[in-house]
Each structure stands twice: as structure tokens, then as C-alpha cells.
Motif scaffolding. Sequence first.
Motif, PDB file in Angstrom:
ATOM      1  N   TRP A  76       2.421   3.007 -14.499  1.00 51.75           N
ATOM      2  CA  TRP A  76       3.612   2.842 -13.678  1.00 51.75           C
ATOM      3  C   TRP A  76       3.960   4.158 -12.990  1.00 51.75           C
ATOM      4  O   TRP A  76       3.701   5.232 -13.515  1.00 51.75           O
ATOM      5  CB  TRP A  76       4.802   2.398 -14.530  1.00 51.75           C
ATOM      6  CG  TRP A  76       4.701   0.998 -15.044  1.00 51.75           C
ATOM      7  CD1 TRP A  76       4.156   0.597 -16.226  1.00 51.75           C
ATOM      8  CD2 TRP A  76       5.158  -0.189 -14.392  1.00 51.75           C
ATOM      9  NE1 TRP A  76       4.244  -0.759 -16.364  1.00 51.75           N
ATOM     10  CE2 TRP A  76       4.865  -1.273 -15.249  1.00 51.75           C
ATOM     11  CE3 TRP A  76       5.794  -0.445 -13.180  1.00 51.75           C
ATOM     12  CZ2 TRP A  76       5.183  -2.590 -14.926  1.00 51.75           C
ATOM     13  CZ3 TRP A  76       6.114  -1.763 -12.856  1.00 51.75           C
ATOM     14  CH2 TRP A  76       5.805  -2.811 -13.718  1.00 51.75           C
ATOM     15  N   ALA A  77       4.565   4.049 -11.806  1.00 48.62           N
ATOM     16  CA  ALA A  77       5.054   5.230 -11.078  1.00 48.62           C
ATOM     17  C   ALA A  77       6.244   4.791 -10.228  1.00 48.62           C
ATOM     18  O   ALA A  77       6.447   3.607  -9.967  1.00 48.62           O
ATOM     19  CB  ALA A  77       3.955   5.827 -10.199  1.00 48.62           C
ATOM     20  N   THR A  78       7.047   5.769  -9.808  1.00 48.06           N
ATOM     21  CA  THR A  78       8.199   5.457  -8.960  1.00 48.06           C
ATOM     22  C   THR A  78       7.859   5.691  -7.500  1.00 48.06           C
ATOM     23  O   THR A  78       7.145   6.629  -7.150  1.00 48.06           O
ATOM     24  CB  THR A  78       9.414   6.323  -9.343  1.00 48.06           C
ATOM     25  OG1 THR A  78       9.031   7.711  -9.331  1.00 48.06           O
ATOM     26  CG2 THR A  78       9.929   5.956 -10.722  1.00 48.06           C
ATOM     27  N   TRP A 125      10.176   1.069  -9.172  1.00 46.79           N
ATOM     28  CA  TRP A 125       8.981   1.253  -9.985  1.00 46.79           C
ATOM     29  C   TRP A 125       7.887   0.325  -9.508  1.00 46.79           C
ATOM     30  O   TRP A 125       8.123  -0.817  -9.128  1.00 46.79           O
ATOM     31  CB  TRP A 125       9.287   0.943 -11.453  1.00 46.79           C
ATOM     32  CG  TRP A 125      10.045   2.024 -12.160  1.00 46.79           C
ATOM     33  CD1 TRP A 125      11.395   2.156 -12.283  1.00 46.79           C
ATOM     34  CD2 TRP A 125       9.468   3.153 -12.841  1.00 46.79           C
ATOM     35  NE1 TRP A 125      11.715   3.280 -12.994  1.00 46.79           N
ATOM     36  CE2 TRP A 125      10.554   3.917 -13.364  1.00 46.79           C
ATOM     37  CE3 TRP A 125       8.179   3.586 -13.077  1.00 46.79           C
ATOM     38  CZ2 TRP A 125      10.363   5.085 -14.093  1.00 46.79           C
ATOM     39  CZ3 TRP A 125       7.966   4.754 -13.803  1.00 46.79           C
ATOM     40  CH2 TRP A 125       9.067   5.488 -14.300  1.00 46.79           C
ATOM     41  N   GLY A 126       6.651   0.835  -9.546  1.00 43.23           N
ATOM     42  CA  GLY A 126       5.509   0.035  -9.169  1.00 43.23           C
ATOM     43  C   GLY A 126       4.351   0.224 -10.136  1.00 43.23           C
ATOM     44  O   GLY A 126       4.232   1.282 -10.787  1.00 43.23           O
ATOM     45  N   TRP A 127       3.537  -0.802 -10.258  1.00 45.28           N
ATOM     46  CA  TRP A 127       2.409  -0.763 -11.180  1.00 45.28           C
ATOM     47  C   TRP A 127       1.116  -0.509 -10.407  1.00 45.28           C
ATOM     48  O   TRP A 127       0.820  -1.198  -9.433  1.00 45.28           O
ATOM     49  CB  TRP A 127       2.296  -2.083 -11.947  1.00 45.28           C
ATOM     50  CG  TRP A 127       1.109  -2.178 -12.844  1.00 45.28           C
ATOM     51  CD1 TRP A 127       0.832  -1.404 -13.932  1.00 45.28           C
ATOM     52  CD2 TRP A 127       0.017  -3.105 -12.738  1.00 45.28           C
ATOM     53  NE1 TRP A 127      -0.360  -1.793 -14.521  1.00 45.28           N
ATOM     54  CE2 TRP A 127      -0.877  -2.842 -13.804  1.00 45.28           C
ATOM     55  CE3 TRP A 127      -0.280  -4.144 -11.844  1.00 45.28           C
ATOM     56  CZ2 TRP A 127      -2.052  -3.577 -13.996  1.00 45.28           C
ATOM     57  CZ3 TRP A 127      -1.449  -4.867 -12.039  1.00 45.28           C
ATOM     58  CH2 TRP A 127      -2.320  -4.579 -13.095  1.00 45.28           C
ATOM     59  N   SER A 158       0.851  -1.188   0.000  1.00 46.61           N
ATOM     60  CA  SER A 158       0.000   0.000   0.000  1.00 46.61           C
ATOM     61  C   SER A 158       0.885   1.236   0.000  1.00 46.61           C
ATOM     62  O   SER A 158       1.766   1.382   0.854  1.00 46.61           O
ATOM     63  CB  SER A 158      -0.917  -0.007   1.228  1.00 46.61           C
ATOM     64  OG  SER A 158      -1.729   1.143   1.246  1.00 46.61           O
ATOM     65  N   GLN A 159       0.645   2.129  -0.964  1.00 52.85           N
ATOM     66  CA  GLN A 159       1.447   3.340  -1.102  1.00 52.85           C
ATOM     67  C   GLN A 159       0.556   4.570  -0.917  1.00 52.85           C
ATOM     68  O   GLN A 159      -0.510   4.669  -1.526  1.00 52.85           O
ATOM     69  CB  GLN A 159       2.116   3.384  -2.479  1.00 52.85           C
ATOM     70  CG  GLN A 159       3.034   2.211  -2.769  1.00 52.85           C
ATOM     71  CD  GLN A 159       4.280   2.213  -1.903  1.00 52.85           C
ATOM     72  OE1 GLN A 159       4.735   3.282  -1.452  1.00 52.85           O
ATOM     73  NE2 GLN A 159       4.845   1.047  -1.657  1.00 52.85           N
ATOM     74  N   SER A 160       1.023   5.467  -0.085  1.00 50.10           N
ATOM     75  CA  SER A 160       0.248   6.661   0.222  1.00 50.10           C
ATOM     76  C   SER A 160      -0.094   7.441  -1.043  1.00 50.10           C
ATOM     77  O   SER A 160       0.785   7.731  -1.865  1.00 50.10           O
ATOM     78  CB  SER A 160       1.032   7.550   1.190  1.00 50.10           C
ATOM     79  OG  SER A 160       0.334   8.744   1.458  1.00 50.10           O
ATOM     80  N   GLY A 161      -1.354   7.764  -1.197  1.00 46.32           N
ATOM     81  CA  GLY A 161      -1.809   8.527  -2.348  1.00 46.32           C
ATOM     82  C   GLY A 161      -2.078   7.708  -3.590  1.00 46.32           C
ATOM     83  O   GLY A 161      -2.621   8.224  -4.565  1.00 46.32           O
ATOM     84  N   TYR A 162      -1.694   6.441  -3.578  1.00 47.41           N
ATOM     85  CA  TYR A 162      -1.868   5.587  -4.751  1.00 47.41           C
ATOM     86  C   TYR A 162      -2.700   4.345  -4.464  1.00 47.41           C
ATOM     87  O   TYR A 162      -3.275   3.767  -5.372  1.00 47.41           O
ATOM     88  CB  TYR A 162      -0.502   5.159  -5.297  1.00 47.41           C
ATOM     89  CG  TYR A 162       0.295   6.284  -5.894  1.00 47.41           C
ATOM     90  CD1 TYR A 162       0.197   6.607  -7.246  1.00 47.41           C
ATOM     91  CD2 TYR A 162       1.164   7.039  -5.101  1.00 47.41           C
ATOM     92  CE1 TYR A 162       0.937   7.644  -7.796  1.00 47.41           C
ATOM     93  CE2 TYR A 162       1.909   8.081  -5.643  1.00 47.41           C
ATOM     94  CZ  TYR A 162       1.792   8.383  -6.989  1.00 47.41           C
ATOM     95  OH  TYR A 162       2.512   9.413  -7.522  1.00 47.41           O
ATOM     96  N   GLY A 163      -2.713   3.903  -3.231  1.00 50.56           N
ATOM     97  CA  GLY A 163      -3.434   2.673  -2.912  1.00 50.56           C
ATOM     98  C   GLY A 163      -2.548   1.454  -3.095  1.00 50.56           C
ATOM     99  O   GLY A 163      -1.344   1.502  -2.821  1.00 50.56           O
TER     100      GLY A 163
END
Length: 206
Positions: free
Chosen positions: A194-196, A201-203, A143-148
Motif C-alpha cells: 500500500w502507498a498514499t 491509499w492505493g494498492w 496509473s500513478q507516476s513512479g508506481y504504475g
Amino acid sequence: FPYTTLFRSIRLSEGTVSLNIRELQPRELFEVDTPNLAFTLTAPGEYRIDAHPDAQTTTVTVRVGNGEISGGRKSLLLKTRQQAVITGDQQLSSRVQSVPINDAWDQWCAARDRREDQSLSARYVSREIPGYEDLDQYGAWSSQSGYGDVWMPNGVSASWAPYSNGHWAWIAPWGWTWIDDAPWGFAPYHYGRWATFGNRWGWIPG
């Protein structure tokens, strides 16, 4: 068929196909055609169809579900734990019996079904997305803040970035399409973005 019906079909000229249908919409039809019959699946379930090399014999097995066999102006309904051996072309002959015990093919298919049933990625990605089942083996979710929920591949170098190992190809009717070399490379390059995150990098699923 009425225009509101969604019709899907498979042509099986010879060999074996097993189907695990998780869901059928109210006006959705799924049909398997062999040289001597058509088998319409009328309920979710587990099905197997064997089209024999003589092109005159088809074996239809319903482990769970319901279906209708049609051909030669005849029809036959099959229910859970029934198997039908259909011979002939214009004049069909049928023999209905109990489902036999699982053979090696059935066991292999059941193992794959269990893997999908237990898939962690299915919690985050729709099962309708092709390739979602590959994500469990080759990466992890966080879980990434702001991205889910974000998926990150394992076994890649620190300098790895998306679109670095593969090639572009023109595929009609979609146009230029990225074909990745990684065994997990379908879903993350056809859906989402994709984002860093830090130095990785994560999808992010779409």
C-alpha cells in the motif's frame, strides 16, 4: 507420480463441482475423486462432476476438454461434449451419452466464468492471485507516476487507511496474518503493498 509432476486433487464425497481449467502445464495433473472413481483432467476445459448420495453413481460431464475415468480396474476416455454415468464400485458400469442442455447450476457457473473472462483487474493482477476477481466490484484502477497501475477501493471514508478494519490471527504455517473485514480484503493484504497518493491509499500489486 514422477517428482517433476505437479499433482492437484479434489475429494467430492457427495454433490456437484464444476471446473473451468484455463491452463494445464505439460506435467500438471488435476484429479477429482468420488466414492467410486477417479477422474483425471488431461486438458484445459469445462468439466462437471456429480457424486450422487448413494455413493455408487457418478456423472462426469465434459463440455470442453478431455479426461480419463478410472476405477474398478477399468478406464474410460471422455472427450468434448460427452457425458458418462458410472455406477458400481468394484465392478463399474458406464453409459456414455451426449452432453445435456445447461441447467440452472450450469448457467450460474457460466455467468461467473464470463465475469472472470471480462475482469479488468486480470489485466493488472495474475489470475493466480486469490481474490483478484473481487477488485473490479469494489474499486478502480489508475496509473500513478513512479508506481504504475494502482488499485484504490471505493466506498471508504476520507480518513480510511489499510489495516484499520479487521484483526490479526495466527495461521499456521504462515504465522500472524491480517484478516480484513472488507469483501475485497484478501488480495491487497496478502500481495503487493500500500502507498498514499494525495489523500488516498492505493494498492500496488506485487
